[in-house]
Design an enzyme around this catalytic site. Structure first.
Site, PDB file in Angstrom:
ATOM      1  N   HIS A 365       0.823  -1.203   0.000  1.00  0.00           N
ATOM      2  CA  HIS A 365       0.000   0.000   0.000  1.00  0.00           C
ATOM      3  C   HIS A 365       0.859   1.256   0.000  1.00  0.00           C
ATOM      4  CE1 HIS A 365      -4.194  -1.537   1.441  1.00  0.00           C
ATOM      5  NE2 HIS A 365      -3.942  -1.806   0.186  1.00  0.00           N
ATOM      6  N   GLU A 608      -1.365 -21.042 -17.714  1.00  0.00           N
ATOM      7  CA  GLU A 608      -0.240 -20.892 -16.779  1.00  0.00           C
ATOM      8  C   GLU A 608       0.401 -22.227 -16.424  1.00  0.00           C
ATOM      9  OE1 GLU A 608      -1.785 -19.226 -13.104  1.00  0.00           O
ATOM     10  OE2 GLU A 608      -3.758 -20.083 -13.521  1.00  0.00           O
ATOM     11  N   ASP A 632       3.662 -17.948 -13.400  1.00  0.00           N
ATOM     12  CA  ASP A 632       3.571 -19.375 -13.098  1.00  0.00           C
ATOM     13  C   ASP A 632       4.015 -20.229 -14.273  1.00  0.00           C
ATOM     14  OD1 ASP A 632       2.837 -19.270 -10.492  1.00  0.00           O
ATOM     15  OD2 ASP A 632       0.700 -19.568 -10.827  1.00  0.00           O
ATOM     16  N   CYS A 679      -0.834 -11.443 -19.009  1.00  0.00           N
ATOM     17  CA  CYS A 679      -1.155 -10.765 -17.745  1.00  0.00           C
ATOM     18  C   CYS A 679      -0.106 -11.028 -16.672  1.00  0.00           C
ATOM     19  CB  CYS A 679      -2.531 -11.183 -17.229  1.00  0.00           C
ATOM     20  SG  CYS A 679      -2.670 -12.927 -16.786  1.00  0.00           S
TER      21      CYS A 679
END
Length: 759
Positions: A365, A608, A632, A679
């Protein structure tokens, strides 16, 4: 011997500093082998010499003074050959060189083993004895084992700057600045003064304590909870003038966690079991921290720091600790083990220039806030703890492009970075101008750029950098922060918030991907190998009760919108897609019958796993789109855990096997008339993007902070040039050579400054 080795390693790890650790090692090894002398030589990178840095049995006054060239004497011979040397009578060897300072003239037997970590030579460890004899096989094997164990410790000492500090102290060199390396979390260059950040309280130091008045403890906890909530609200309001409105939602995330039943109810339950409030808070917070830290997904793993920050703030209120008044200099660089997001609001306006943290990554964050504020940040700086105590209020340079931190830099280094900072301001101006521009190559080829996200609060930053949609929305967070499965309505609200923020841009929501390394606190799964276990689609298909609730929530959230896309994770076979389709159709039919006006969303699959690569033609005929998760996929193809320091250097998405897999999936999808996107983190790598561009992927999804620079690469590299480069590198068999060629291309087009930013 094994017990002895363990004891030595434990004592070495418990040493107060690296110099003491080396001395403990030579003393314990000498005792274990029952020999007369043990000495450790380390490479001094400044001179490329082996220096005697610790000894037991030889002249201790010679430590740091006796130096050996790599090809000099027996120690140099071991270093040059990088193999053990066991001699009965060392002085008779032709390479023998006598070192008067060590007073080793009486020794005959000689056994030396190189200290190597990840193919890098760090030094040599030597045993000597007066008697003319060869050390036996057991003794030699023991020393080799000691060397292998100590190599990791010494390598860590190099990363943290402990070796450099030891050489400077013992050799008496002029004090030099410390260079540390971490993760580039927010690009930019900052030059300023360091302010050390300490946590407001220490959870680990809280003991267990039994109490009788449970109602009183619950009241104390409730008051502390409200006080912590008020503190976060105040800090959020204080930061709001300098923070985009959308990014203020990060403080709302904290408040929602405080207001939620998960942590609060668990603490109250512990108190009702007879535990005092502080101890109950410690147990609950540490449990949640362990759950998140055990996860493979870096984004979700970072949520552990959010929980810890909240726990510390509540504990500080329980302990009624007073915040220390800090005098922040005009150019403040915050340094600490973990920088909580709220601390940013405590720095007076205009004074915060940089952030350096031992913990965290680009998903933290505080990193998200730093990017929103335009503050350079470097996270995951291992050597900071050892150095921090001596570096309060000193000059610091933060290089958010390279992930480098320079403490007490030289005058020349400071001058160089001052010039770089000026150039960086010019670069940012150019990137800001690209916000509304498409990612179009000079010869007219356009590639949509999406973002990966896990919080609805990320939407503001994503849109601010010109994201054209969400290529991967991780739906695990609402499941991981609760002590139960979230309800359909709770999920619907979260999903709708994101769909609304991005409408009409597409939002690809990945269905629940938990199990194995991403363990739900209320649904534990214990497995020996979680990477090959019960996770992703395997778990949700086995629990249609959970899967259907999520699907219904997604579909209900999409009412009035047409931008929802659903993606299935961890697919290994066609029947898994068929089963998932049945449940999606069931959820759709149920909601339609209930009167909801829903457009059935496109369905995609995340490629993946190697089996999915080979099934890509069949999968393409079943779904509407494909998205490759390169993180992955690379790990599975190369059998490399990138978080394992021993093999992480073998992880490279530019490996020929990975590139051929990408090419095959892309061709399979396009042959079926389906779009294929990326992605994984590969899309954030400026060098790799040239390959992805040339291969012809239909969209790239990445972190928000990477998007402007990736757009800049695409707008500067012609498609024709990218395709010509692809032809060459597809004939190469070494990923390092492939990367070198791509980086050379970036350099040739004036984009060399982006090379390290994407790594």
């Amino acid at each position: 011997m094994l017990k002895t080795l363990r004891r030595i390693v434990q004592e070495v790890n418990a040493a107060h500093d690296f110099g003491e650790a080396l001395q403990i090692m030579v003393e314990r090894v000498r005792e274990a082998v029952e020999t007369e002398a043990c000495t450790v030589f380390l490479i001094d990178e400044a001179t490329d010499e082996l220096v005697a840095m610790a000894t037991s049995g030889l002249n201790v006054d010679a430590v740091s003074k006796v130096r050996v060239k790599r090809n000099e004497g027996l120690v140099g011979l071991v270093a040059e050959r990088e193999e053990p040397l066991n001699l009965e009578d060392a002085p008779s060897h032709p390479n023998f060189v006598y070192h008067p300072g060590l007073k080793e003239e009486s020794y005959s037997a000689f056994l030396a083993v190189p200290i190597i970590h990840h193919r890098k030579l760090f030094g040599v460890i030597v045993l000597q004895q007066t008697e003319k004899r060869r050390f036996d096989e057991a003794e030699e094997a023991f020393l080799i084992t000691v060397s292998a164990q100590s190599a990791g410790i010494i390598a860590h000492a190099e990363v943290t700057g402990a070796i450099k500090a030891l050489f400077s102290r013992k050799v008496g060199r002029k004090k030099q600045g410390l260079s540390l390396e971490g993760i580039a979390a927010c690009p930019g260059i900052a030059i300023g003064k360091s302010i050390l950040v300490y946590p407001p309280a220490d959870l680990d130091a809280v003991p267990d304590k039994k109490i009788k008045d449970k109602e009183k403890e619950i009241l104390k906890f409730d008051i502390a909870l409200k006080a912590a909530r008020k503190q976060i609200e105040t800090l959020g309001q204080r930061l709001s003038p300098n923070l985009p409105e959308e990014e203020q939602a990060l403080f709302d995330v904290y408040l929602k966690i405080l207001d939620g039943a998960g942590i609060k109810d668990a603490v109250v339950n512990e108190i009702n079991q007879g535990q005092w409030a502080q101890g109950a808070l410690r147990k609950v917070v540490q449990y949640h921290i362990r759950q998140f830290e055990a996860m493979e997904d870096s984004y979700l793993r970072e949520r552990a720091d959010d929980i810890k920050d909240l726990g510390l703030r509540i504990l500080a209120q329980l302990q009624e600790s007073q915040d220390e008044m800090i005098d922040y200099p005009p150019n403040t660089i915050l340094l600490g083990e973990n920088i909580p997001p709220a601390i940013l609001a405590e720095v007076p306006e205009g004074r915060l220039k940089g952030i350096v943290s031992v913990r965290g990554s680009a998903n933290s964050h505080v990193a998200i806030l730093a990017r929103a504020l335009g503050v350079p940040a470097v996270m995951g700086v291992d050597g900071l703890v050892a150095a921090a105590a001596n570096y309060q209020n000193v000059d610091v340079i933060v290089d958010g492009y390279y992930g480098q931190v320079y403490i007490e830099p030289s005058k020349n280094l400071r001058h160089e970075f001052t010039i770089l900072a000026q150039e960086e301001q010019e670069l940012d101006t150019n990137l800001a101008e690209l916000r509304g521009e498409p990612a179009t190559t000079p010869d007219g080829h356009t590639v949509p750029l999406f973002v990966n996200s896990g919080l609805a609060a990320d939407a503001g930053l994503s849109l601010s950098v010109g994201a054209e949609g969400v290529g991967l929305y991780r739906t695990e967070v609402p499941f991981l922060v609760r002590d139960r499965f979230p309800t359909e309505e709770e999920q619907r609200k979260i999903y709708r918030q994101l769909l609304n923020a991005f409408s009409p841009r597409p939002v690809i929501m990945r269905t629940l991907d938990v199990g194995g390394d991403k363990e739900l606190p209320y649904f534990p799964v214990v497995e020996e190998n979680p990477f090959l276990g019960w996770r992703g689609i395997r778990l949700t298909l086995d629990h249609p009760d959970v899967f259907l609730v999520q699907l219904r929530a997604m579909l209900k959230a999409s009412v009035g919108f047409s931008n929802l896309r659903i993606m299935l994770p961890m697919i290994t076979s066609i029947n898994e897609i068929d089963e998932a389709l049945e449940l999606i159709n069931q959820a759709y039919d149920e909601l339609t019958e209930e009167g909801f006006d829903i457009i059935k969303p496109p369905l995609g699959v995340m490629i993946e796993i190697p089996s999915a690569v080979y099934l890509a033609p069949d999968i393409s005929n079943k779904v509407d789109f494909l998205s490759i998760g390169t993180n992955d996929l690379t790990q599975y193809i190369l059998a490399v855990d990138r978080n394992n320091s021993r093999v992480a250097n073998l992880y490279d998405s530019l490996h020929p096997a990975v590139l051929r897999a990408l090419e095959y999936v892309l061709e399979s999808g396009h042959n079926a008339g389906k779009k294929v996107s990326i992605c994984g983190e590969m899309a954030s790598d400026p060098a790799a993007v040239i390959v992805l561009l040339a291969l012809g992927f239909d969209a790239l999804s990445m972190s928000s902070v990477s998007l402007p620079r990736i757009k800049w690469v695409i707008r500067n590299i012609p498609m024709q040039t990218a395709r010509e480069t692809l032809k060459k590198i597809m004939q190469m068999d070494n990923p390092k050579i492939i990367r070198f060629n791509l980086e050379q291309l970036l350099e040739a087009h004036g984009l060399g400054g982006l090379i390290r930013a994407g790594k």
